[in-house]
Design an enzyme around this catalytic site. Structure first.
Site, PDB file in Angstrom:
ATOM      1  N   HIS A 207       0.817  -1.221   0.000  1.00 17.68           N
ATOM      2  CA  HIS A 207       0.000   0.000   0.000  1.00 17.68           C
ATOM      3  C   HIS A 207       0.850   1.270   0.000  1.00 17.68           C
ATOM      4  O   HIS A 207       0.358   2.334  -0.337  1.00 17.68           O
ATOM      5  CB  HIS A 207      -1.034  -0.022   1.132  1.00 17.68           C
ATOM      6  CG  HIS A 207      -0.486   0.299   2.487  1.00 17.68           C
ATOM      7  ND1 HIS A 207       0.163  -0.616   3.256  1.00 17.68           N
ATOM      8  CD2 HIS A 207      -0.498   1.439   3.212  1.00 17.68           C
ATOM      9  CE1 HIS A 207       0.528  -0.053   4.401  1.00 17.68           C
ATOM     10  NE2 HIS A 207       0.139   1.205   4.393  1.00 17.68           N
ATOM     11  N   LYS A 211       0.598   5.557  -2.072  1.00 19.86           N
ATOM     12  CA  LYS A 211       0.630   6.865  -1.393  1.00 19.86           C
ATOM     13  C   LYS A 211       1.110   7.937  -2.358  1.00 19.86           C
ATOM     14  O   LYS A 211       2.076   7.733  -3.093  1.00 19.86           O
ATOM     15  CB  LYS A 211       1.543   6.810  -0.160  1.00 19.86           C
ATOM     16  CG  LYS A 211       0.984   5.942   0.966  1.00 19.86           C
ATOM     17  CD  LYS A 211       1.854   6.019   2.195  1.00 19.86           C
ATOM     18  CE  LYS A 211       1.475   4.952   3.211  1.00 19.86           C
ATOM     19  NZ  LYS A 211       0.509   5.367   4.203  1.00 19.86           N
ATOM     20  N   ASP A 264       7.809  -7.494   8.250  1.00 18.98           N
ATOM     21  CA  ASP A 264       6.537  -6.778   8.134  1.00 18.98           C
ATOM     22  C   ASP A 264       6.675  -5.541   7.247  1.00 18.98           C
ATOM     23  O   ASP A 264       5.767  -5.213   6.482  1.00 18.98           O
ATOM     24  CB  ASP A 264       6.074  -6.366   9.547  1.00 18.98           C
ATOM     25  CG  ASP A 264       4.726  -5.655   9.549  1.00 18.98           C
ATOM     26  OD1 ASP A 264       3.836  -6.089   8.795  1.00 18.98           O
ATOM     27  OD2 ASP A 264       4.563  -4.667  10.293  1.00 18.98           O
ATOM     28  N   HIS A 269       7.655  -2.373   2.110  1.00 20.41           N
ATOM     29  CA  HIS A 269       7.547  -0.917   1.977  1.00 20.41           C
ATOM     30  C   HIS A 269       8.916  -0.236   1.834  1.00 20.41           C
ATOM     31  O   HIS A 269       9.125   0.589   0.953  1.00 20.41           O
ATOM     32  CB  HIS A 269       6.845  -0.304   3.190  1.00 20.41           C
ATOM     33  CG  HIS A 269       5.508  -0.923   3.507  1.00 20.41           C
ATOM     34  ND1 HIS A 269       4.685  -1.431   2.546  1.00 20.41           N
ATOM     35  CD2 HIS A 269       4.857  -1.100   4.693  1.00 20.41           C
ATOM     36  CE1 HIS A 269       3.583  -1.895   3.121  1.00 20.41           C
ATOM     37  NE2 HIS A 269       3.669  -1.713   4.409  1.00 20.41           N
ATOM     38  N   LYS A 367       8.130   0.125  16.050  1.00 24.50           N
ATOM     39  CA  LYS A 367       6.884   0.460  16.751  1.00 24.50           C
ATOM     40  C   LYS A 367       7.257   1.153  18.057  1.00 24.50           C
ATOM     41  O   LYS A 367       8.343   0.938  18.585  1.00 24.50           O
ATOM     42  CB  LYS A 367       6.104  -0.811  17.098  1.00 24.50           C
ATOM     43  CG  LYS A 367       5.831  -1.725  15.916  1.00 24.50           C
ATOM     44  CD  LYS A 367       4.662  -1.273  15.100  1.00 24.50           C
ATOM     45  CE  LYS A 367       4.370  -2.261  13.968  1.00 24.50           C
ATOM     46  NZ  LYS A 367       3.473  -1.727  12.956  1.00 24.50           N
TER      47      LYS A 367
END
Ligand code: BG6
Length: 519
Positions: A207, A211, A264, A269, A367
């Site tokens: 995704h 953007k 992840d 990305h 995170k």
């Protein structure tokens, strides 16, 4: 008309394509089937994106949305779930007339992935929609499900005849990451998917590629004369790509435990951001030409060594975030007390091309970091000579061009400027471009753009099989290195929540006299 290679009905040879690309294209007749319709992604992203597309007039009047899941729902129950998701998460305002028209095309098929009869019901439902609603036999299958279920669903789609379409119709499969957990499993997964769907009918969602700011990397680099001459190792000292999140992982253990930050986010990305930053100018922006350049640059990319010094992994411990006390990963719901899953990962890679020889690319993600920010920073070399007294340039850093992917999308240029006054004192200042103030239009959500592209059969923003496999090839040595450390009783380094990661990440850059930018 299409051929069964999955080319869209209105496929146009990009070399001859003279359409005005500023005009939004509207999807032709079609239906989308979502597997995993009860999951978070479907509720928070997919359903709202479909409504937003309908609201912007980009879906055909005959559009249909089919949910497939185990729940014992009627079409109306499914409709209510979509309604709540749209009300809560859609980007554009709720309009009753748009909703009413869209909801007429909602269907629900109850079943499990091993149930042949359920897939026959799905086929019959789609046929009926084709006849009654005019969906034209064009179907997109969105697999928002764990990857271990991909083979079974692909096989069922093949068995029920849904994967192969007669001339004039298309069948496409949309898959969500993770695309495997290392190179070998990705190859196996791609093998299974490609045994049912030709590569041109497979749309892998990353995704980040949807953007606006990510697409702007290409505009910035190739529509301007200003930047490209300095976009190389003669002027660039290093490149830093940061994707920091402030959220924790409570409740996401089922997916995240055993996966970790590198798989992840870096594998997909961040390596895609690297590819767009480092690639050579494509001959055109046709999907094939762009993919060829991405594949070329990923083939030239490898981890810098020794891995002990060029990588870092961490796990968040308790701390303070946004004025609140938060727990460490090992106390989060859904994680084992002995989990060695990393919530922070940083790697150093080198791109072995003439343009980038000797320029380290530092990639980091985590995170529970200081704040949510994604950016790509090109940090420039220092001027070869400074005709000032050293005290005059004490506060002069290195020039930097920063692409702010999110939030506060835009571009920052940092350079030295004279401080007003009698003395010659030079200090860093910033020149900013911000999407919010430069353009009146709102950016569509990444999923809106990507779902529409699937329906249009426009593959530019979807990584192909080779890109996925090359990305694993780059990352695998780091994953193996960490797995070896675990076997020897090692663990990711702890970092306090709300900080910028473990000491090992800072040391990774300090060894060469560099430091991470403070976003
Ligand atoms: C997903 C990751 O791909 O991206 C998540 O699986 C992460 O862990 C998310 O939180 C971040 O996306 P965004 O668009 O909010 O930066």
């Amino acid at each position: 008309m299409s051929d069964c290679s999955g080319r869209p009905a209105d496929w146009v040879n990009p070399l001859r394509d003279k359409r005005d690309k500023r005009m939004p294209r509207i999807a032709g007749p079609c239906a989308v089937v979502i597997f995993g319709v009860t999951g978070d992604l479907a509720r928070k992203k997919l359903m709202p994106a479909i409504y937003d597309l309908a609201n912007r007039g980009l879906l055909p009047p005959s559009f249909a949305l089919i949910g497939f899941a185990r729940r014992d729902w009627a079409d109306e129950d499914f409709g209510n779930v979509v309604h709540d998701a749209v009300k809560q998460h859609a980007r554009t305002p709720f309009r009753q007339e748009v909703w009413d028209r869209l909801a007429e095309g909602f269907r629900f098929v109850q079943g499990t992935f091993d149930d042949d009869a359920a897939f026959e019901r799905l086929r019959d439902t789609l046929r009926k929609l084709d006849e009654e609603r005019g969906t034209g036999g064009n179907h997109a299958f969105y697999l928002s499900i764990p990857p271990n279920a991909f083979p079974q669903v692909c096989e069922q789609l093949s068995k029920s005849g849904l994967a192969n379409k007669p001339d004039g119709c298309w069948s496409r499969v949309v898959i969500e990451k993770p695309f495997g957990h290392d190179l070998a499993s990705a190859e196996a997964l791609n093998g299974v998917v490609n045994s049912v769907f030709p590569e041109s009918s497979v749309f892998r969602i990353d995704h980040y590629l949807g953007k606006e700011t990510v697409q702007n990397i290409l505009a910035l680099r190739f529509a301007n004369e200003l930047f490209e001459p300095v976009w190389n190792s003669h002027y660039v000292d290093s490149v830093q790509i940061t994707m920091a999140e402030d959220i924790g992982l409570g409740g996401r253990g089922g997916y995240y435990d055993g996966v970790g930050a590198a798989r992840d986010v870096i594998q997909n990305h961040l390596l895609q951001l690297l590819a767009l930053t480092a690639l050579e100018e494509p001959v055109s922006f046709s999907p094939a030409e762009l993919q060829a350049e991405k594949i070329k640059v990923l083939s030239a990319t490898r981890l810098a060594e020794p891995l002990d010094e060029t990588t870092s992994r961490g796990q968040y411990a308790a701390g303070w975030q946004g004025g609140e006390k938060v727990v460490g990963l090992l106390d989060e719901e859904g994680f084992s007390k002995t989990s060695t899953t990393e919530t922070f990962a940083a790697i150093t890679v080198e791109v072995d091309t003439r343009r980038w020889a000797g320029v380290p690319f530092y990639l980091r993600t985590g995170k529970r970091l200081g704040r949510r920010v994604t950016e790509i920073a090109l940090v420039f070399k220092r001027a070869p000579h400074l005709p000032f007294d050293a005290t005059m340039t004490d506060e002069l850093g290195q020039n930097a061009l920063v692409i702010r992917v999110q939030p506060d999308e835009g571009i920052t240029l940092r350079f030295g400027s004279k401080v007003p006054g009698h003395l010659m004192e030079v200090r860093d200042v910033s020149m900013d471009f911000s999407y919010g103030s430069a353009f009146a239009e709102d950016s569509p959500e990444a999923y809106e753009r990507l779902i529409l592209d699937v329906l249009l059969g426009e593959p530019s923003l979807f990584p192909v099989n080779a890109e996925v496999e090359l990305s694993w090839k780059i990352l695998d040595p780091a994953l193996e290195h960490w797995a070896e450390q675990d076997k020897a009783g090692g663990r990711p380094d702890a970092y306090e929540s709300g900080t910028w990661g473990p000491d090992s990440a800072f040391e990774m850059l300090q060894r060469s006299g560099r430091e991470w930018r403070r976003p």
